[in-house]
Every structure is written in structure tokens, then in C-alpha cells.
Scaffold this active site. Structure first.
Site, short mmCIF file in Angstrom:
data_model
loop_
_atom_site.label_atom_id
_atom_site.label_comp_id
_atom_site.label_asym_id
_atom_site.label_seq_id
_atom_site.Cartn_x
_atom_site.Cartn_y
_atom_site.Cartn_z
N SER A 1 0.88 -1.39 0.05
CA SER A 1 -0.04 0.01 -0.08
C SER A 1 1.06 1.29 0.20
O SER A 1 0.48 2.45 -0.52
CB SER A 1 -1.04 0.03 1.33
OG SER A 1 -0.35 0.01 2.58
N ASP B 1 -0.75 5.22 12.07
CA ASP B 1 -0.80 4.11 12.67
C ASP B 1 0.78 3.10 12.53
O ASP B 1 1.00 2.37 12.69
CB ASP B 1 -1.48 3.05 11.98
CG ASP B 1 -1.33 3.05 10.18
OD1 ASP B 1 -0.27 3.83 10.06
OD2 ASP B 1 -1.98 2.47 9.72
N HIS C 1 1.40 3.84 7.56
CA HIS C 1 0.74 4.47 6.46
C HIS C 1 1.36 5.97 6.52
O HIS C 1 0.38 6.75 7.37
CB HIS C 1 -0.52 4.36 6.11
CG HIS C 1 -1.02 2.77 5.81
ND1 HIS C 1 -1.43 1.88 6.65
CD2 HIS C 1 -1.10 2.10 4.76
CE1 HIS C 1 -1.47 0.76 6.42
NE2 HIS C 1 -1.45 0.76 5.07
#
Length: 206
Positions: free
Chosen positions: A15, A185, A188
Site C-alpha cells: 500500500s 498508525d 501508512h
């Protein structure tokens, strides 16, 4: 500058590389890869470089193996940037042990994938660390992530690849800031966090 006229540069990962490249932020995403592409293009527009983002959110090295032919070999990169490993570790700490990838499997799989890419395309490699944005270096996830990053550094030497020390880049900025300044977090990044990664890439590629 390591890149030459008309070269094709493929980025693959999870991601952190994806960053919406398949939908709202196509085709490069809105993360570090987009920043690298923008700054390199601004500096050397004459090179006519071609950029490809093949990040997929949630991927581990197992997922890369499943799509390596289509997303790497068939793309025929001149340069291949690989940044994978965060989810391989994180799944252990999300109580998803079957989805986590042990270090020995991670190492063997990544080595095989890199060898396949080089043998079939003749590409040069850029290998970037997995990381955890964490000030406590005794944190169990930070310690484990360090083992995976060490594997990336070892493979970079083995393959004669460029190595992007992303964990060290975050460690430096955390000497005067908090993890929450860079990511909600620890994984990210916000835009500034992606800029930390992009700057580490730019330092390596010149």
C-alpha cells in the site's frame, strides 16, 4: 543520475507504493513513488523516462510472487524498485499468523523473485527497506522489522542493487519528532512521511 534516456522504471510493493494508483490517484498514486517521479522528471525532463507503479495494498512477498510475471517480467523494466515486507511482519502483530510471512520464507521468496527479474529482463534493481515509524527501538514489531530490513540490505549487496535505507531515514527524523507526526498508525505515512521515503530514494538515485 542513474537513469538513462528513455528507460522504463517499475515500482512494485504494497500500500505504501500503491497509494491510490489504481483509482483516484492514477497512475502513480499520491505517495513516495509519485514524489520521486515528479522530482526526477522536473530535474531531467530531457530523459523521457517511463514510469510504472505496480503497488497493491495489503501485499506480502507471497502476493508479489503470484503476480511477478505480469507486473514485473512482462513490464520489461530497465530499473525495478521493490519495497515489500511491512505486511509480512505486521500480520504477526495483527493476530493473523497464517497471513504473516516468516523471515526465512521472505528471504527465499524475495531472492527468487529478484533473480527471475534480472535473468528475464536484464533490469537493474533498487531495494527499499520495510520500516516501522517507532521511537522505541525495543518495540517487538520494530525489532522484527529490523530483521527483514537487514535481509533487504543483504540481498542488495548480493545482487549489486541500490539500497534505500528507509528505516534509517525515519529513525533520523524521529530524533526530534513523534511517530504520529508522520503516520497515524506507524505504517501508512502522511504526505510528509512519504516525503521522508522519497528523499531517501532521491539520495540514492542522485
Amino acid at each position: 543520475m542513474i537513469f538513462e534516456q528513455g528507460q522504463r522504471i517499475v515500482f512494485i510493493g504494497d500500500s505504501i507504493t500503491d497509494c491510490g494508483r489504481r483509482d483516484s490517484a492514477a497512475p502513480y498514486g499520491d505517495g513516495y513513488m509519485s514524489l520521486v517521479q515528479a522530482f526526477v522528471t522536473a530535474a531531467r525532463p530531457d530523459l523521457g523516462l517511463r514510469w510504472v507503479n505496480r503497488g497493491v495494498s495489503g501485499d506480502t512477498v507471497r502476493d508479489l510472487a503470484a503476480r511477478w510475471q505480469a507486473d514485473v517480467v512482462d513490464e520489461r523494466p530497465d530499473w525495478l524498485s521493490v519495497k515489500i515486507g511491512i505486511n509480512d511482519v505486521w500480520r504477526f502483530f495483527e493476530n493473523m499468523p497464517d497471513a504473516a510471512v516468516p523471515l526465512d520464507e521472505y528471504t527465499a521468496t524475495l531472492r527468487t523473485l529478484l533473480a527471475t527479474a534480472v535473468e528475464r529482463t536484464g533490469c537493474r534493481l533498487i531495494l527499499a527497506d520495510p520500516y516501522l515509524i517507532e521511537s522505541d527501538h525495543d518495540d517487538p514489531q520494530y525489532v522484527m522489522t529490523g530483521d527483514y530490513a537487514a535481509t533487504v540490505a543483504t540481498l542488495a549487496k548480493e545482487f549489486g542493487a541500490l539500497h534505500v535505507p528507509v528505516q534509517a531515514a525515519f529513525d533520523r527524523v524521529l530524533t526530534s519528532t513523534r511517530p504520529a507526526d508522520w503516520a497515524h498508525d506507524r505504517i501508512h505515512p502522511n504526505l510528509a512521511g512519504h516525503a521522508v521515503i522519497a528523499r531517501a530514494f532521491l539520495d540514492v538515485i542522485g
